[in-house]
Write a protein that holds these residues in place. Structure first.
Motif, short mmCIF file in Angstrom:
data_model
loop_
_atom_site.label_atom_id
_atom_site.label_comp_id
_atom_site.label_asym_id
_atom_site.label_seq_id
_atom_site.Cartn_x
_atom_site.Cartn_y
_atom_site.Cartn_z
N GLU A 281 8.47 39.18 8.05
CA GLU A 281 9.85 38.91 8.45
C GLU A 281 10.13 39.22 9.92
OE1 GLU A 281 13.15 39.93 5.88
OE2 GLU A 281 11.73 40.56 4.33
N PHE A 282 9.23 39.89 10.59
CA PHE A 282 9.52 40.28 11.98
C PHE A 282 9.22 39.15 12.95
CE2 PHE A 282 8.38 42.09 16.11
CZ PHE A 282 9.54 42.82 16.37
N VAL A 283 10.20 38.82 13.79
CA VAL A 283 10.05 37.82 14.84
C VAL A 283 10.26 38.52 16.17
CG1 VAL A 283 10.77 35.56 15.68
CG2 VAL A 283 11.06 36.14 13.25
N ASP A 284 9.33 38.36 17.08
CA ASP A 284 9.38 39.09 18.35
C ASP A 284 10.33 38.40 19.33
OD1 ASP A 284 8.91 40.79 20.44
OD2 ASP A 284 6.73 40.77 20.24
N GLN A 285 11.62 38.65 19.14
CA GLN A 285 12.63 38.02 19.98
C GLN A 285 12.47 38.41 21.45
OE1 GLN A 285 16.72 39.30 19.36
NE2 GLN A 285 17.47 37.22 19.76
N LYS A 286 12.10 39.64 21.71
CA LYS A 286 11.96 40.12 23.09
C LYS A 286 10.89 39.34 23.85
CE LYS A 286 10.70 44.20 25.83
NZ LYS A 286 10.25 45.61 25.79
N ARG A 287 9.70 39.20 23.24
CA ARG A 287 8.62 38.50 23.92
C ARG A 287 8.94 37.00 24.09
NH1 ARG A 287 6.26 42.27 26.79
NH2 ARG A 287 4.42 43.27 25.88
N LEU A 288 9.55 36.40 23.07
CA LEU A 288 9.91 34.98 23.18
C LEU A 288 10.89 34.76 24.32
CD1 LEU A 288 10.29 34.03 19.39
CD2 LEU A 288 8.46 33.32 20.94
N ALA A 289 11.83 35.68 24.47
CA ALA A 289 12.81 35.56 25.57
C ALA A 289 12.13 35.73 26.92
CB ALA A 289 13.91 36.60 25.38
N GLU A 290 11.17 36.66 27.01
CA GLU A 290 10.47 36.88 28.28
C GLU A 290 9.65 35.66 28.67
OE1 GLU A 290 9.61 41.65 28.56
OE2 GLU A 290 8.46 40.52 27.09
N ILE A 291 9.01 35.03 27.71
CA ILE A 291 8.20 33.84 27.99
C ILE A 291 9.08 32.73 28.56
CG2 ILE A 291 6.93 31.95 26.87
CD1 ILE A 291 5.80 34.08 24.93
N ALA A 292 10.22 32.48 27.94
CA ALA A 292 11.12 31.44 28.43
C ALA A 292 11.65 31.77 29.82
CB ALA A 292 12.28 31.25 27.45
N ARG A 293 12.03 33.02 30.03
CA ARG A 293 12.59 33.41 31.33
C ARG A 293 11.59 33.22 32.46
NH1 ARG A 293 11.89 37.87 33.97
NH2 ARG A 293 11.01 38.95 32.15
N LEU A 294 10.33 33.50 32.21
CA LEU A 294 9.30 33.38 33.25
C LEU A 294 9.13 31.94 33.74
CD1 LEU A 294 6.60 35.77 31.75
CD2 LEU A 294 7.78 36.08 33.94
N THR A 295 9.51 30.96 32.92
CA THR A 295 9.32 29.55 33.29
C THR A 295 10.64 28.82 33.55
OG1 THR A 295 9.39 28.76 30.99
CG2 THR A 295 7.26 29.48 31.83
N GLY A 296 11.76 29.54 33.51
CA GLY A 296 13.05 28.89 33.69
C GLY A 296 13.51 28.15 32.46
N GLY A 297 12.91 28.49 31.30
CA GLY A 297 13.28 27.83 30.06
C GLY A 297 14.39 28.56 29.33
N ILE A 298 14.69 28.11 28.14
CA ILE A 298 15.75 28.67 27.31
C ILE A 298 15.13 29.32 26.08
CG2 ILE A 298 17.81 28.14 25.94
CD1 ILE A 298 18.28 25.75 27.78
N ALA A 299 15.60 30.50 25.73
CA ALA A 299 15.15 31.19 24.52
C ALA A 299 16.29 31.19 23.52
CB ALA A 299 14.73 32.62 24.85
#
Length: 406
Positions: A281-299
């Motif tokens: 059930e655990f989804v790593d919201q923090k890492r997903l947000a960091e990945i998007a931020r590094l590329t100018g994307g949306i999380a």
């Protein structure tokens, strides 16, 4: 629905950044520019009208007609290559907050988005790539050159057939979040592939490159931190590739309440027993947000299939949602250089100006219409006939009569 949300949430309609995308397109004395408008939350601002735009050419306002303005829904999208990485771990068999099996919700959401893209036209190529590590009684889903290179046009029946196939596959793998993304980034970063990187002397525009990462899990490798640092370096090095991330499941806050943690759930809370979050059930919201931020994307984070579809549409608007204005360059002289800016007044009546973009007129204004050129050719031929051929004919006839008389 996104337009309704923009009205309901004033900040979504509030422009923060206005950008003229790429270089202005010049044909004769006609100039076309594409404009992207982003909100304070760095999301695309949709639903603007032509009256929200002001055109500044060579530091002077230039009026344009309503028919020469197009919304993102009306304009033909720029060429784009999109890889959708979809998590096929065993937890995707679980039900979402509305009772829909996650894998079914994800596939149906992708169907809706491809339908919209097919209706809009343009050259948008999509590759749907499942990923997951092999495990007990599961061969896994490999990400390699072959699986990444399965691109289809949005309206291609082969894409529909492939989605039908994936809908009947039972996810069973474990999640390795970073390796599939790393391989997809390197695949799109191949500068020798002319599909992704148009030669500098080509009149074709550079296509948009994007990866959409959809996952309901986390990177469960023991060396997660080192893997993420390696991925970070790769993402920063290829800033032309945008990565949007979409978490599917309960947020850390929701998990914290569900399992009485007294705080948002973290990786340290994963386990078995009281006040522990099941791994599935655990989804790593923090890492997903960091990945998007590094590329100018949306999380984004979604708890059900309906929200998944809305967020995928949001990602496409961020990638392809551009307004378009075409105008006639005043005093268009061959070789003359000009610059253009756009001022957008948003729903909050706030004016935001773009940076100036230069361009050059390569010909003497607009070419003459075909009918005018035809008339000119007829007139020239007539002038040659009556001014040259006929006098010469009669002069030769006159000389011949004189010779016979002698």
């Amino acid at each position: 629905m996104l337009m309704m949300a923009a009205v309901a949430l004033p900040s979504w309609g509030q422009a923060k950044k206005v950008e003229i995308v790429g270089n202005p397109s010049v044909k004769d004395d006609q100039v076309t520019i594409r404009i992207k408008v982003k909100s304070i939350e760095d999301r695309p601002v949709m639903g603007l009208q032509d009256t929200n735009f002001k055109l500044i050419v060579d530091n002077k306002e230039l009026p344009f007609k309503t028919k020469d303005w197009k919304s993102p829904e009306e304009s033909i999208p720029p060429p784009a290559w999109i890889i959708v990485l979809i998590d096929f771990s065993g937890s995707m068999n679980m039900r979402d907050s509305r009772g829909t099996k996650k894998i079914t919700g994800a596939i149906n959401a992708i169907r809706q988005v491809t339908k919209v893209l097919g209706e809009r036209g343009g050259n948008t190529q999509i590759s749907i790539v499942p990923f997951g590590e092999p495990g007990t009684n599961c061969r896994g889903y490999a990400v390699n050159q072959e699986t990444l290179n399965k691109f289809f046009a949005a309206n291609d029946f082969k894409l529909k057939n492939y989605l039908d196939y994936l809908a009947n596959v039972t996810p069973c793998a474990s999640t390795n979040l970073y390796e599939p993304l790393r391989k997809a980034m390197r695949f799109l970063a191949n500068a020798e592939d002319t599909r992704f990187y148009v030669p500098e002397n080509s009149p074709q525009p550079q296509p948009r490159l994007s990866i959409i990462l959809l996952s309901d899990g986390y990177h469960n490798a023991t060396n997660e931190k080192e893997d993420f640092e390696t991925l970070t370096t790769l993402l920063k090095r290829n800033s032309n590739i945008t990565v949007h991330t979409l978490g599917y499941g309960l947020t850390p806050e929701q998990l914290g309440r569900k399992y009485n943690l007294g705080k948002p759930a973290t990786r340290g809370d994963i386990g078995v027993g009281a006040k522990k979050v099941p791994e599935a059930e655990f989804v790593d919201q923090k890492r997903l947000a960091e990945i998007a931020r590094l590329t100018g994307g949306i999380a984004e984070f979604s708890g059900d299939a309906e929200a998944i579809a809305q967020n995928l549409q949001l990602f496409l608007n961020a990638l392809l949602g551009e307004y378009e204005i075409t105008y006639t360059q005043p005093n268009a002289d061959r070789g003359s250089r000009h610059n253009v800016q756009v001022v957008v007044t948003d729903k909050a009546n706030q004016a935001v100006k773009s940076s100036a973009k230069p361009y050059m007129i390569t010909v003497f204004g607009r070419s003459l219409p075909l009918t005018v050129r035809t008339i000119m050719v007829v007139c020239i031929l007539s002038a040659i006939a009556f001014g040259g051929v006929l006098p010469f004919y009669y002069w030769g006839k006159h000389l011949k009569q004189e010779a016979l008389g002698d």
